[in-house]
Every structure is written in structure tokens, then in C-alpha cells.
Design a protein around this motif. Structure first.
Motif, PDB file in Angstrom:
ATOM      1  N   GLY A  30       0.882  -1.211   0.044  1.00 46.22           N
ATOM      2  CA  GLY A  30       0.024  -0.029   0.033  1.00 46.22           C
ATOM      3  C   GLY A  30       0.887   1.377  -0.121  1.00 46.22           C
ATOM      4  O   GLY A  30       0.299   2.234   0.163  1.00 46.22           O
ATOM      5  N   PHE A  31       2.163   1.302  -0.152  1.00 42.24           N
ATOM      6  CA  PHE A  31       3.051   2.234  -0.244  1.00 42.24           C
ATOM      7  C   PHE A  31       4.324   1.872  -0.756  1.00 42.24           C
ATOM      8  O   PHE A  31       4.794   0.730  -0.938  1.00 42.24           O
ATOM      9  N   LYS A  32       5.160   2.719  -1.088  1.00 41.05           N
ATOM     10  CA  LYS A  32       6.263   2.330  -1.692  1.00 41.05           C
ATOM     11  C   LYS A  32       7.522   1.862  -1.015  1.00 41.05           C
ATOM     12  O   LYS A  32       7.722   2.316   0.144  1.00 41.05           O
ATOM     13  N   THR A  33       8.011   0.512  -1.175  1.00 39.35           N
ATOM     14  CA  THR A  33       8.900  -0.130  -0.297  1.00 39.35           C
ATOM     15  C   THR A  33      10.121  -0.214  -0.825  1.00 39.35           C
ATOM     16  O   THR A  33      11.293  -0.412  -0.113  1.00 39.35           O
ATOM     17  N   ASP A  34      10.298  -0.122  -2.274  1.00 36.14           N
ATOM     18  CA  ASP A  34      11.650  -0.445  -2.723  1.00 36.14           C
ATOM     19  C   ASP A  34      12.699   0.773  -3.089  1.00 36.14           C
ATOM     20  O   ASP A  34      12.249   1.838  -3.014  1.00 36.14           O
ATOM     21  N   ALA A  35      14.016   0.537  -2.910  1.00 32.26           N
ATOM     22  CA  ALA A  35      14.859   1.868  -3.084  1.00 32.26           C
ATOM     23  C   ALA A  35      14.778   2.901  -2.035  1.00 32.26           C
ATOM     24  O   ALA A  35      14.781   3.941  -2.495  1.00 32.26           O
ATOM     25  N   ILE A  36      14.275   2.557  -0.915  1.00 33.01           N
ATOM     26  CA  ILE A  36      13.944   3.418   0.175  1.00 33.01           C
ATOM     27  C   ILE A  36      15.097   3.273   1.386  1.00 33.01           C
ATOM     28  O   ILE A  36      14.797   2.084   1.823  1.00 33.01           O
ATOM     29  N   VAL A  37      15.604   4.118   1.819  1.00 30.07           N
ATOM     30  CA  VAL A  37      16.561   3.862   3.071  1.00 30.07           C
ATOM     31  C   VAL A  37      16.201   4.869   3.821  1.00 30.07           C
ATOM     32  O   VAL A  37      15.904   6.115   3.889  1.00 30.07           O
ATOM     33  N   SER A  38      16.232   4.520   5.224  1.00 30.79           N
ATOM     34  CA  SER A  38      16.000   5.512   6.441  1.00 30.79           C
ATOM     35  C   SER A  38      17.225   5.599   7.171  1.00 30.79           C
ATOM     36  O   SER A  38      18.053   4.556   7.597  1.00 30.79           O
ATOM     37  N   VAL A  39      17.970   6.630   7.213  1.00 27.46           N
ATOM     38  CA  VAL A  39      19.144   7.038   8.078  1.00 27.46           C
ATOM     39  C   VAL A  39      18.605   7.646   9.429  1.00 27.46           C
ATOM     40  O   VAL A  39      18.232   8.613   9.508  1.00 27.46           O
ATOM     41  N   PHE A  40      19.054   6.951  10.655  1.00 25.15           N
ATOM     42  CA  PHE A  40      18.635   7.323  11.977  1.00 25.15           C
ATOM     43  C   PHE A  40      19.615   8.105  12.549  1.00 25.15           C
ATOM     44  O   PHE A  40      20.750   8.182  12.453  1.00 25.15           O
ATOM     45  N   HIS A  41      18.800   9.156  13.367  1.00 31.81           N
ATOM     46  CA  HIS A  41      19.966  10.077  14.098  1.00 31.81           C
ATOM     47  C   HIS A  41      20.489   9.536  15.218  1.00 31.81           C
ATOM     48  O   HIS A  41      19.864   8.595  15.818  1.00 31.81           O
ATOM     49  N   PRO A  42      21.467  10.133  15.689  1.00 30.73           N
ATOM     50  CA  PRO A  42      22.098   9.479  16.887  1.00 30.73           C
ATOM     51  C   PRO A  42      20.841   9.542  18.165  1.00 30.73           C
ATOM     52  O   PRO A  42      20.164  10.680  18.126  1.00 30.73           O
ATOM     53  N   ARG A  43      21.101   8.474  18.960  1.00 29.33           N
ATOM     54  CA  ARG A  43      19.869   8.384  19.734  1.00 29.33           C
ATOM     55  C   ARG A  43      19.876   9.481  20.888  1.00 29.33           C
ATOM     56  O   ARG A  43      18.708   9.726  21.363  1.00 29.33           O
ATOM     57  N   ALA A  44      20.763  10.069  21.287  1.00 27.65           N
ATOM     58  CA  ALA A  44      20.771  11.291  22.178  1.00 27.65           C
ATOM     59  C   ALA A  44      20.830  12.519  21.564  1.00 27.65           C
ATOM     60  O   ALA A  44      20.719  13.540  22.213  1.00 27.65           O
ATOM     61  N   GLU A  45      20.640  12.872  20.316  1.00 27.12           N
ATOM     62  CA  GLU A  45      20.600  13.979  19.581  1.00 27.12           C
ATOM     63  C   GLU A  45      19.272  14.637  19.723  1.00 27.12           C
ATOM     64  O   GLU A  45      18.201  14.040  19.487  1.00 27.12           O
ATOM     65  N   GLN A  46      19.145  15.789  20.215  1.00 23.81           N
ATOM     66  CA  GLN A  46      18.000  16.484  20.635  1.00 23.81           C
ATOM     67  C   GLN A  46      17.745  17.722  19.669  1.00 23.81           C
ATOM     68  O   GLN A  46      16.611  18.256  19.583  1.00 23.81           O
ATOM     69  N   GLU A  47      18.995  18.157  18.833  1.00 20.51           N
ATOM     70  CA  GLU A  47      18.811  19.609  18.370  1.00 20.51           C
ATOM     71  C   GLU A  47      18.147  19.060  16.870  1.00 20.51           C
ATOM     72  O   GLU A  47      18.706  18.496  16.022  1.00 20.51           O
ATOM     73  N   PHE A  48      17.024  19.823  16.619  1.00 27.15           N
ATOM     74  CA  PHE A  48      16.466  19.469  15.418  1.00 27.15           C
ATOM     75  C   PHE A  48      17.063  20.242  14.294  1.00 27.15           C
ATOM     76  O   PHE A  48      17.211  19.859  13.223  1.00 27.15           O
ATOM     77  N   SER A  49      17.615  21.276  14.622  1.00 21.76           N
ATOM     78  CA  SER A  49      18.639  22.091  13.510  1.00 21.76           C
ATOM     79  C   SER A  49      19.484  21.255  12.913  1.00 21.76           C
ATOM     80  O   SER A  49      19.734  21.325  11.519  1.00 21.76           O
TER      81      SER A  49
END
Length: 815
Positions: free
Chosen positions: A471-490
Motif C-alpha cells: 500500500g506504499f512504496k517499499t523499494d529503494a528507500i533507505v532510512s538514516v537514523f539520528h544519534p539516539r541522544a541527539e535533540q537538536e532539530f537544527s
């Protein structure tokens, strides 16, 4: 005399090399599977069996029920401990809280551990329930006061390398730059297998210095957190039923009025320590390790049993078929004074030698098989476990049992011959056992047929799961996660901007986890139309304005939220119907209430599967990042690509990592997930089952065909003169082959008609676990039947054509 038995047994084995080889191969396959699978069962069933009074240790867990289904939580409400700790059935009650600090620092030596694993805030009673060997420190005082910590030996070596345990006690660690704790003890790591994997024990009172202070002091009845764990140790003659009643009464007493109104309930359950390793509902503490599964172990045990039985059947079939060839030997032995008992011992000795040879080969193969079955074998399992006295005893018992099963009946048949009848050439015992051989052959091929049908259908279902449109696009999509302790949205914005300038990247979105994940964020939502109130659970995912475009979520009506900090909802079709709306247009602009706030529905999106296709689609909504600037729900940057080839992808991923290091240059916490890999992980167990069936099918076909080959060799040797006469009288090769094949192919066909309903019943039951499943196709059964007949035909024809091609003069030369 015993030596003589074994000498003659060895000569007979070497005299019938082909039959002996077939028996050895069949038994080796069965024993190898039994050894490895037995090793796995022993490994998993001996977790946490070393704790003192372990059978009296229980974890208290929570079970939630609503009108649709049940939910499980390994944690409890913090208020529960105070309500039960004075009960006379308990010897010890202990609570701890799992809280992973972002960093821990040994300031004196400038050693920092970022996000140290397996840290808990435990009370003093914890050390009384779970016994540790203290290498340094005083156990009775170790966790009594705030700002104390006990370390396992491995964790202590990370913080304080080169120091002895006694030198570590008294040292200071700093958590999250603000909490100073003193090391009050160093304990030895558990050497046995355990799911109690914690390495760092901070005193429970120290929680008051963390952001959990409000929860700890208030101890609400209505908050359940999986990090809040409660263990109890019962007295020896405790009444568990009365304790369960107490827990039920407390759950009922503290039930929310809204829960009663909407048919929802909560129960507290007692989970035995031995159940933690297997119970997927509540899980273990090491999330990176796959949960052990009793059903999977049972299936593995059945596979081993079937393969072993197939090997034993080969032995019985071939030995009873050869009975007439050994009749004169038996007659002479009886004439010279051998008793039936001695003959049975002789033939059992032959069986035992073959079993010993097979066992030796199986033990050699086991090292290789541990690698082959790596998908099933737990990480900590090793070949060295075979040194365990229990396993050695088990192997000996198994060998004796296999010897008895495979050798005893043939020994009875062979020893039954009448010496006078043998000398007069009046023997028919072997022929009288044809019915048994036919039955055992049908049994063999029925098992093989079941495996073939199951393999085809399971493979078809797994392919369906992996290729079905989510029901949504699944191929050729990658998710890069931020450091766990990182709170700065900037920094998140900066990272996203750097990715947008990479030419190979098509779209970028900042958001929570992707549409498919194992993460569940949910709340309750209500809608009042003036007359009726509709209430529903609402799971939610969050993302910026480009999230829906990147994942190609289909908007049925309305719009997306104006910006990602405004409180507006885009709901799915399932939630639409749960709230009582008949169509998307009707819901647009309506206000729903969640967490005491009224929020408008601005859009309706098409349903999609957020989790495995085993489960149905749940009520869901897409939201923005509501809680900024206090904190952000966004955890990752999601990226789609222009070019999806593997060569370009590798280069692009390298550029993404470089951009990450430029923004987050003070951390090595780089995590990347592909969306299609995430979906594939939903079906790890099913893929294991498929691999198991592939191996089982191949091995069962091999054993069955080897057994069939042995019977065909025996049949053609016995009928060699008949074949010669028919050939002299003008029979063609095809006619002779058909004559002999017909007898065996009928048995294979009978096996198919027995196996088909059994396989259908088993697969149909297995498919009931899936909300989305294939139909059971009739052609699969026909294909498996033809495949088995083809295997049998090849095996039979290979020998019969050889016999039919022989010169009839040689077979008819002498009587």
C-alpha cells in the motif's frame, strides 16, 4: 564369543556393501539431524535453569483485552509493588527499571561509554532473587542507598581497564553528565545460559535523579511501562492461585471507567522464569537476539524423528528382503547348535555396528551442519555442548533405541527359519513379509510427499508475502537514523539539506519510523456526533510535509496538514470506519478527542499494511511533529533514489554516510535501514520454516529413493531368470521395465493419496495465522505427485534397464 559375533557381523556387512551403504546413509542422515536438533533443544531448554529456587521465581506481566484482541506488556504499573509486597506468599519482591543512559563516564581515566547496554535501576532485593558471585564489595549493602552501582566483571573492565575488582570498588562513574554514582560491587558474569543479561545495576533510589522522578514518586495505577519490571520469589508452599486472585482483584479495583464503558480490561499475570526464554508475547531483554520458539523446536524435533524413522525403515526393508539369501547360513548355524537367542544377538550386533558407523559419521558431520542450519541455531550454541554428560547419555540411549528399532524385527525374522525347511530349500519367510515391506515403503513415500507439498505451498505463501503490495512504496528507500541522544532539530534539518544536494537522491523526508516497522505508537481517540460516542485505538506515524509523497501514500480526500507542527490528523480508512464515518468526505473537518485535546481530521488516506501480513490493518493516522520544540518525534531522514541499480546505490550510500559524518562528527552511532529489508524481517520465522522444509524434503526424498533402490536391486536380482526368459521370448526393454516399475509405482501412488489430505490439513492450519494468504492450489498436489513418481521412476528404471540389458544366456546358464 562376543568378538566372534562382531567379526562375522563385519564380514556380512562387507559382503553386502550396497545394502550396507544404503543403510548407513539413511541412518547417518537421521542421526545427524537428531544430534543437531537435540543439541538445539537442550540449549534452549537449559536457559536460566541454574538459579537457586528458580522454579519459585516469577515475573509479573500485564495483559490487555479489548473487544477485538489481546495485547501484552512485559512491564507493570509502578503502583503494583506496594500493593502486593506484604503478601505472606512471597519470600522476596523486587522491582527494577530499565533505563539506558546516553553515556557513562569514568572521569578519572577519561573513558566514556555511549549508550551502554543492559543497565537497570534495581533495589537491594534484586540481588537476593538473582544470585551473583561477588568478586568485590558487600552484597548486603551494595544497592541500599542512592548513587550506588554494581558492575559485572566485563562491564567493569570496560570502565576501569587493568584494575582488579577490589581496586574498582569505591571508584566513581557519571551518568548523563549529572548523576554521580559510586561502584559498590563487582560481580562475576553468569557463565551459564541466561536471559538475565544485565551488566550494570544502579541503586533504584537513584531514579529520583532522572527524568523518571515524577513516575516513581506518583506511582500511577493507569500507566504501564515495559521498562518497569517486577519479580517475585514465592515461599516453598505458597498458594499461587490465591496470589493470582489478588492480582485479578487489584486489576478490577483499579479499572478505569472508560475501560469498563468500552469493554476494555487489564490483568496482571505471573510468568515463570523458565517461560521468559520462549514467550514472544512478553519477550526477552536482549532484543537483538531472536526469541526461541517452542513450536519451531517441536517442528524441528518432528523432522529429526521422521528422518530417523525413514532410515530405520530402510534397514528393516532391506534386511527382511535379504532374509532368503541368508537362509542357508541360518540353517547351518542352527544345525550346529546355535539357539535363536544367539542368532538374534548376532543380527543385532550387525545392526549395532552399522549404527555406530552412522553415529561416527554423524558426529563428524555435525560441525558442518551447525553452519548449514545457522538460521535455526542460536548464536551461543557450539559443538562443544556435545561434551555435556546429559547429551552424551542422550546419544547413547538414542543409539541403543535406533539399534533396537532397526535391527530387532529383522533379527526375529532371520532367526525364525526352520533348519529342516532350509536344507530342503523350502523357504518362504521373506516372501511372507512382502506386505510389511510394502506398508513401510508407502509410509516412507507418504512422508516425502507431505514434505514436497508443504515445501511448495509454504514457498508460495512466503513469495506472496514478500511481493504483495503493502500500500506504499517499499523499494529503494533507505532510512538514516539520528544519534539516539541527539535533540537538536537544527542538525536534522542540516543533514536533510545536505542529502538534497546529492544528485542521485530523488526525495528526502524527515520523520519517525517508516510506514512499515515493528514500532508501535498508539493512543485512544473518541468522536462524538451529538448522539453517539465512538472510541478507537489509534496508532500513528509521523513525518514532515514530504513524508506522504516519498512513501507514495494515497490521499483519498482532504489534504495533508498545513505544517508539521500543527495538530491536524490524516486518518486511514480503517480508523474512518471505526469512528462511524461512512465515507472520507464525511470525516473531513470533524473534531476527534485524544489526550484531552480536540484535533481536526483534515485528510483520509488509503489503508496500508504497517506490519506483517499476518495481522490486519489497524486504525491509524499520519501526524506531524506536534511536541516541538520540547522534543521531536522525528527519528530519521528517509531517502528515495533516482537510480536503483546496486552499483549506483553503493556509491550513493557512501555519500550519505559522508554527509552524516559532517553533521554528526562526534558520534559513531550510524544506523541505516532499507524498507524492503524491514518488511523481509517480518517473515524471518516463515523463511526459516521454508528452509527447514527444503532440507527435509531433499533428505526424505534421498532416503526414500535409496530405500527404493535397495528393494529394486533385491527384486531384480531375485527375478533375473524371469527377466532372461521374458527377453528370450521376445519381451522388449520397455515391457520388462514396465512390469517391474508397475509394482513400485503403485506404492508411490498410494502414498500420494495418503499424504495429500494430511498435507492439506497441516498447511491449511498454518495459513490461518495470516490475515492475507494464498489459496491452496490443486496443481501443487498434482505437481508433487508427479515429481515423486518421476524420482521413483528414475531410481527404478536405472536398475531394471541394467538387468534387462544383461545377456539372458548368462542368467539362464545354470540352475
Amino acid at each position: 564369543m562376543i568378538r566372534n559375533y562382531f567379526k562375522i557381523a563385519w564380514r556380512n556387512i562387507m559382503k553386502h556393501k550396497v545394502f550396507s551403504l544404503i543403510n548407513v546413509i539413511g541412518l547417518t542422515i537421521g542421526l545427524s539431524a537428531s544430534f543437531i536438533i537435540g543439541l538445539m533443544i537442550y540449549y534452549d531448554y537449559t536457559f536460566d535453569d541454574f538459579h537457586k529456587d528458580g522454579e519459585r521465581i516469577y515475573r509479573v506481566v500485564t495483559e490487555f483485552t479489548d473487544p477485538e484482541e489481546k495485547y501484552y506488556n512485559a512491564g507493570i504499573t509502578l503502583a503494583l509493588k506496594d500493593a502486593i509486597e506484604d503478601n505472606s506468599n512471597f519470600e522476596i519482591v523486587s522491582e527494577f527499571y530499565i533505563e539506558r543512559p546516553s553515556k557513562a563516564v569514568n572521569i578519572q581515566n577519561d573513558i566514556t561509554l555511549k549508550w551502554p547496554e543492559f543497565v537497570i535501576f534495581a533495589d537491594q532485593n534484586y540481588l537476593d532473587i538473582f544470585q551473583y558471585n561477588f568478586l568485590a564489595g558487600n552484597k548486603t549493602e551494595a544497592l541500599k542507598n542512592p548513587n550506588q552501582v554494581v558492575l559485572t566483571q566485563t562491564r567493569a573492565e570496560e570502565y576501569f581497564p587493568k584494575l582488579l575488582p577490589s581496586e574498582i570498588v569505591g571508584k566513581t562513574l557519571v551518568y548523563n553528565d549529572s548523576i554521580n554514582v559510586k561502584v559498590t560491587g563487582v560481580v562475576e558474569n553468569y557463565k551459564q545460559r541466561t536471559d538475565i543479561v544485565f551488566k550494570e545495576f544502579v541503586s533504584h533510589a537513584t531514579l529520583l535523579q532522572t527524568n523518571r522522578k515524577r513516575d516513581i514518586t506518583k506511582r500511577y495505577w493507569f500507566n504501564t511501562n515495559s521498562n518497569s519490571q517486577l519479580y517475585v520469589k514465592f515461599k516453598e508452599k505458597a498458594d499461587l492461585s490465591s496470589v493470582q486472585k489478588l492480582l485479578d482483584d487489584l486489576a478490577l479495583e483499579h479499572t478505569d471507567e472508560d475501560d469498563i464503558k468500552y469493554g476494555e480490561s487489564r490483568k496482571f499475570k505471573l510468568q515463570p522464569l523458565s517461560d521468559i526464554h520462549f514467550n514472544e508475547d512478553y519477550g526477552t531483554y536482549d532484543w537483538e537476539k531472536a526469541q526461541a520458539s517452542k513450536p519451531l523446536l517441536r517442528n524441528l524435533a518432528l523432522v529429526a524423528l521422521f528422518l530417523l524413522v525413514l532410515g530405520c525403515i530402510n534397514f528393516i526393508n532391506l534386511n527382511t528382503a535379504q532374509a532368503s539369501q541368508r537362509a542357508k547360513e541360518i540353517g547351518i548355524r542352527k544345525t550346529l547348535g546355535s539357539s535363536r537367542k544367539q542368532l538374534i544377538v548376532q543380527f543385532m550386533g550387525e545392526a549395532f555396528i552399522l549404527v555406530l558407523i552412522s553415529a561416527a559419521l554423524s558426529l563428524l558431520l555435525s560441525k558442518w551442519l551447525i553452519d548449514v542450519f545457522s538460521d535455526f541455531v542460536p548464536d551461543g550454541l557450539s559443538y562443544q555442548l556435545f561434551k555435556s554428560p546429559i547429551l552424551i547419555f542422550g546419544v547413547v540411549i538414542l543409539l541403543v533405541l535406533v539399534t533396537f528399532l532397526s535391527g530387532f524385527y529383522p533379527a526375529l525374522v532371520l532367526s525364525k527359519y526352520n533348519a529342516v525347511s532350509v536344507m530342503k530349500n523350502q523357504i518362504s519367510a521373506a516372501e511372507q513379509k512382502v506386505g510389511l515391506r510394502k506398508f513401510l515403503t508407502v509410509f516412507q513415500f507418504a512422508i516425502a510427499q507431505v514434505f514436497i507439498i508443504a515445501t511448495l505451498l509454504v514457498g508460495k505463501q512466503i513469495n506472496y508475502l514478500l511481493t504483495k503490495d503493502m500500500g506504499f512504496k517499499t523499494d529503494a528507500i533507505v532510512s538514516v537514523f539520528h544519534p539516539r541522544a541527539e535533540q537538536e532539530f537544527s542538525k536534522k534539518l542540516l543533514f536533510a539539506e545536505k542529502l538534497k544536494i546529492i544528485p542521485e537522491i530523488k526525495q528526502v523526508s524527515i520523520g519517525g519510523k517508516g510506514p512499515a516497522s515493528n514500532s508501535i505508537n498508539s493512543t485512544n481517540v473518541t468522536y462524538t456526533n451529538g448522539k453517539n460516542i465512538a472510541k478507537s485505538e489509534m496508532q500513528y506515524i509521523s513525518g514532515d510535509l514530504n513524508y506522504a509523497n516519498l512513501f507514495e501514500l494515497q490521499l483519498l480526500d482532504g489534504r495533508l496538514y498545513r505544517n508539521d507542527t500543527i495538530r491536524e490528523l490524516v486518518i486511514n480508512e480503517t480508523l474512518l470506519h471505526s469512528l462511524g464515518f461512512s465515507n472520507p468526505a464525511e470525516a473531513i473537518g470533524k473534531l476527534v478527542e485524544t489526550n484531552n485535546k480536540r484535533i481536526p481530521i483534515v485528510g483520509v488516506m488509503a489503508d496500508f499494511n504497517q506490519r506483517s501480513l499476518k495481522s490486519e490493518i489497524k486504525p491509524m493516522a499520519l501526524t506531524g511533529d506536534w511536541y516541538r520544540p520540547d522534543f521531536s518525534l522525528y527519528q530519521a531522514v528517509h531517502v528515495s533514489f533516482h537510480n536503483e541499480t546496486s552499483e549506483h546505490l553503493k556509491s550513493t550510500l557512501s555519500k550519505i554516510e559522508n554527509a552524516y559524518q559532517q553533521v554528526y562528527n562526534e558520534t559513531d552511532d550510524y544506523r541505516v535501514e532499507f524498507m524492503d529489508d524491514t518488511i523481509a524481517k517480518f517473515y524471518n520465522r516463515e523463511q526459516k520454516i521454508s528452509k527447514l522444509l527444503n532440507w527435509s524434503t531433499g533428505l526424505s526424498i534421498l532416503i526414500s529413493c535409496l530405500g527404493l533402490l535397495g528393494l529394486v536391486i533385491y527384486t531384480t536380482n531375485r527375478r533375473v531368470k524371469e527377466i532372461g526368459v521374458r527377453k528370450v521370448l521376445g519381451a522388449s526393454l520397455l515391457q520388462i521395465n514396465t512390469l517391474i516399475c508397475k509394482e513400485f509405482l503403485i506404492l508411490v501412488a498410494i502414498a500420494f493419496f495418503i499424504a495429500a489430505p494430511i498435507a492439506y490439513y497441516g498447511i491449511n492450519n498454518w495459513l490461518q495465522d495470516f490475515s492475507y494468504k494464498i489459496g491452496i492450489s490443486f496443481w501443487v498436489f498434482l505437481a508433487s505427485g508427479f515429481a515423486m513418481i518421476l524420482f521413483a521412476l528414475i531410481v527404478i528404471s536405472a536398475k531394471t534397464l541394467q538387468a534387462a540389458n544383461a545377456n539372458p544366456v548368462n542368467s539362464l546358464r545354470s540352475e
